[in-house]
Design a protein around this motif. Structure first.
Motif, PDB file in Angstrom:
ATOM      1  N   ASP A  49       0.821  -1.215   0.000  1.00 31.81           N
ATOM      2  CA  ASP A  49       0.000   0.000   0.000  1.00 31.81           C
ATOM      3  C   ASP A  49       0.853   1.261   0.000  1.00 31.81           C
ATOM      4  N   ARG A  52       2.178   1.846  -3.497  1.00 32.49           N
ATOM      5  CA  ARG A  52       1.105   2.329  -4.377  1.00 32.49           C
ATOM      6  C   ARG A  52       0.755   3.791  -4.071  1.00 32.49           C
ATOM      7  N   MET A  53       0.733   4.150  -2.790  1.00 35.51           N
ATOM      8  CA  MET A  53       0.438   5.533  -2.404  1.00 35.51           C
ATOM      9  C   MET A  53       1.508   6.477  -2.954  1.00 35.51           C
ATOM     10  N   ARG A  56       1.144   6.598  -6.942  1.00 39.93           N
ATOM     11  CA  ARG A  56      -0.026   7.356  -7.413  1.00 39.93           C
ATOM     12  C   ARG A  56       0.113   8.843  -7.088  1.00 39.93           C
ATOM     13  N   GLY A  57       0.632   9.144  -5.913  1.00 38.87           N
ATOM     14  CA  GLY A  57       0.829  10.543  -5.535  1.00 38.87           C
ATOM     15  C   GLY A  57       1.868  11.224  -6.413  1.00 38.87           C
ATOM     16  N   ALA A  99       3.669  14.072   1.957  1.00 35.34           N
ATOM     17  CA  ALA A  99       3.591  13.066   3.024  1.00 35.34           C
ATOM     18  C   ALA A  99       4.015  13.728   4.338  1.00 35.34           C
TER      19      ALA A  99
END
Length: 145
Positions: A49, A52-53, A56-57, A99
């Protein structure tokens, strides 16, 4: 999970992000295509995850990320940068800008380690460190305004 285990997981996730961004740059496939069709290199394993975060970000904010990189990388256009270095920079800049739970120093240190390990040039890690250090100053100035 222990703090050390979480650190190792994030370290591996960042390596996967760099590899998938690199793969997208080399093949011309989008990150979404690579992820949705499981086209990533088998040896990197299934993206978690956190991976992927970050991916995508990074893709979602690529225009701002590239603008910051271009603004702070003296004498280097985005097009001339080695793709590994650019992939590492893009991921780290996303972390630094978006982040909030990750200190800038962690993003910079992790990126420099990736550049040392995977960068094609002897100067990759110094280049990445220099650009990210300047970006950290820009971000801090924007936060003060």
């Amino acid at each position: 999970m222990s703090r050390q285990g979480a650190h190792q997981t994030r370290k591996a996730a960042r390596r996967k992000v760099m590899q998938i961004l690199y793969q997208a740059g080399i093949t011309g496939q989008s990150v979404d295509e690579i992820l949705s069709e499981d086209r990533y290199i088998d040896e990197i394993g299934v993206p978690c995850d956190f991976t992927r975060m970050l991916l995508r970000g990074t893709v979602e904010h690529l225009a701002r990320i590239d603008a910051l990189i271009a603004q702070t990388s003296e004498n280097w256009s985005i097009e001339r940068m080695p793709l590994v270095d650019l992939s590492v920079l893009r991921m780290a800049v996303y972390e630094m800008c978006y982040a909030d739970d990750i200190p800038h120093s962690v993003s910079i240190n992790e990126a420099v380690e990736l550049a040392k390990q995977y960068g094609g040039e002897d100067e990759s890690s110094r280049f990445v460190n220099g650009v990210l250090g300047k970006i950290a100053v820009v971000i801090e100035q924007q936060e003060l305004e």
